[in-house]
Scaffold this motif. Structure first.
Motif, short mmCIF file in Angstrom:
data_model
loop_
_atom_site.label_atom_id
_atom_site.label_comp_id
_atom_site.label_asym_id
_atom_site.label_seq_id
_atom_site.Cartn_x
_atom_site.Cartn_y
_atom_site.Cartn_z
N GLU A 48 -35.94 74.11 51.70
CA GLU A 48 -36.39 75.45 51.35
C GLU A 48 -35.45 76.11 50.35
O GLU A 48 -35.89 76.76 49.40
CB GLU A 48 -36.50 76.29 52.62
N PHE A 49 -34.13 75.93 50.54
CA PHE A 49 -33.18 76.46 49.56
C PHE A 49 -33.33 75.76 48.22
O PHE A 49 -33.23 76.40 47.17
CB PHE A 49 -31.74 76.29 50.08
N LYS A 50 -33.55 74.46 48.23
CA LYS A 50 -33.75 73.73 46.97
C LYS A 50 -34.99 74.21 46.24
O LYS A 50 -34.99 74.34 45.01
CB LYS A 50 -33.83 72.23 47.25
N ASP A 51 -36.06 74.48 46.98
CA ASP A 51 -37.28 75.01 46.37
C ASP A 51 -37.03 76.39 45.76
O ASP A 51 -37.54 76.69 44.67
CB ASP A 51 -38.42 75.08 47.38
N ALA A 52 -36.26 77.21 46.45
CA ALA A 52 -35.94 78.54 45.92
C ALA A 52 -35.12 78.42 44.63
O ALA A 52 -35.35 79.18 43.68
CB ALA A 52 -35.17 79.35 46.96
N LEU A 53 -34.21 77.46 44.58
CA LEU A 53 -33.44 77.24 43.35
C LEU A 53 -34.34 76.74 42.22
O LEU A 53 -34.16 77.15 41.07
CB LEU A 53 -32.32 76.24 43.61
N ARG A 54 -35.27 75.87 42.53
CA ARG A 54 -36.20 75.39 41.50
C ARG A 54 -37.05 76.52 40.95
O ARG A 54 -37.28 76.62 39.74
CB ARG A 54 -37.09 74.28 42.07
N LYS A 55 -37.55 77.37 41.83
CA LYS A 55 -38.33 78.53 41.39
C LYS A 55 -37.51 79.44 40.50
O LYS A 55 -37.98 79.93 39.48
CB LYS A 55 -38.83 79.33 42.58
N LYS A 56 -36.26 79.65 40.90
CA LYS A 56 -35.37 80.52 40.13
C LYS A 56 -35.12 79.94 38.73
O LYS A 56 -35.15 80.66 37.75
CB LYS A 56 -34.06 80.66 40.88
N SER A 57 -34.89 78.63 38.65
CA SER A 57 -34.62 78.02 37.35
C SER A 57 -35.88 77.96 36.50
O SER A 57 -35.83 78.13 35.28
CB SER A 57 -34.02 76.63 37.51
N LYS A 58 -37.05 77.72 37.11
CA LYS A 58 -38.30 77.73 36.34
C LYS A 58 -38.59 79.11 35.81
O LYS A 58 -39.03 79.27 34.68
CB LYS A 58 -39.46 77.25 37.21
N HIS A 59 -38.34 80.12 36.62
CA HIS A 59 -38.59 81.50 36.20
C HIS A 59 -37.70 81.86 35.02
O HIS A 59 -38.10 82.58 34.11
CB HIS A 59 -38.33 82.45 37.36
#
Length: 143
Positions: free
Chosen positions: A121-132
């Motif tokens: 879940e933390f990794k997904d949040a980081l991916r969303k942050k970097s994509k954004h």
């Protein structure tokens, strides 16, 4: 929502925490503005070294795939550590142990397998942050 009580922060939040720690270093009982456990991705802590003396000033330096863990859960002490992986940082924030501690080597793997969903879940949040961050913003329509 994760079982771990950890939050991702930005560089500005990390600098604010470091400044808060520095401004209250002579206080007998400091009270930090932000209490809790935080992770700053893609940065590492460094100290300046001049003439074989390490200065007390702490710097945040950009470093890909590195994590800084901040622990100020009690509100009076700010603990800081660099970690090469997100799961190691989460392990330290959750248990207070590092992976190379003598007693924790086997328990780290058990902890990691038990909290795999939280780590993902933390990794997904980081991916969303970097994509954004990499998505170009559309310019405002001309009137």
């Amino acid at each position: 929502m994760t079982k771990l009580n950890t939050t991702l922060i930005t560089v500005q939040d990390a600098w604010a925490m470091l400044k808060d720690k520095k401004s209250q270093r002579n206080e007998r009982f400091p009270q930090f503005e932000k209490n809790g456990k935080f992770i700053l991705p893609d940065y590492k802590l460094t100290r300046k070294r001049e003439a074989f003396k390490i200065r007390k000033r702490t710097f945040l330096k950009r470093h890909a795939r590195s994590y800084v863990a901040f622990d100020s859960d009690n509100g009076q002490t700010l603990w800081l550590h660099n970690f090469p992986s997100l799961s190691e940082a989460l392990f330290w924030l959750d248990t207070g142990l590092k992976t190379n501690d003598m007693d924790s080597h086997s328990s780290y793997h058990q902890w990691k397998s038990n909290h795999l969903d939280d780590i993902n879940e933390f990794k997904d949040a980081l991916r969303k942050k970097s994509k954004h961050k990499h998505i170009p913003q559309d310019p405002a329509p001309a009137e």
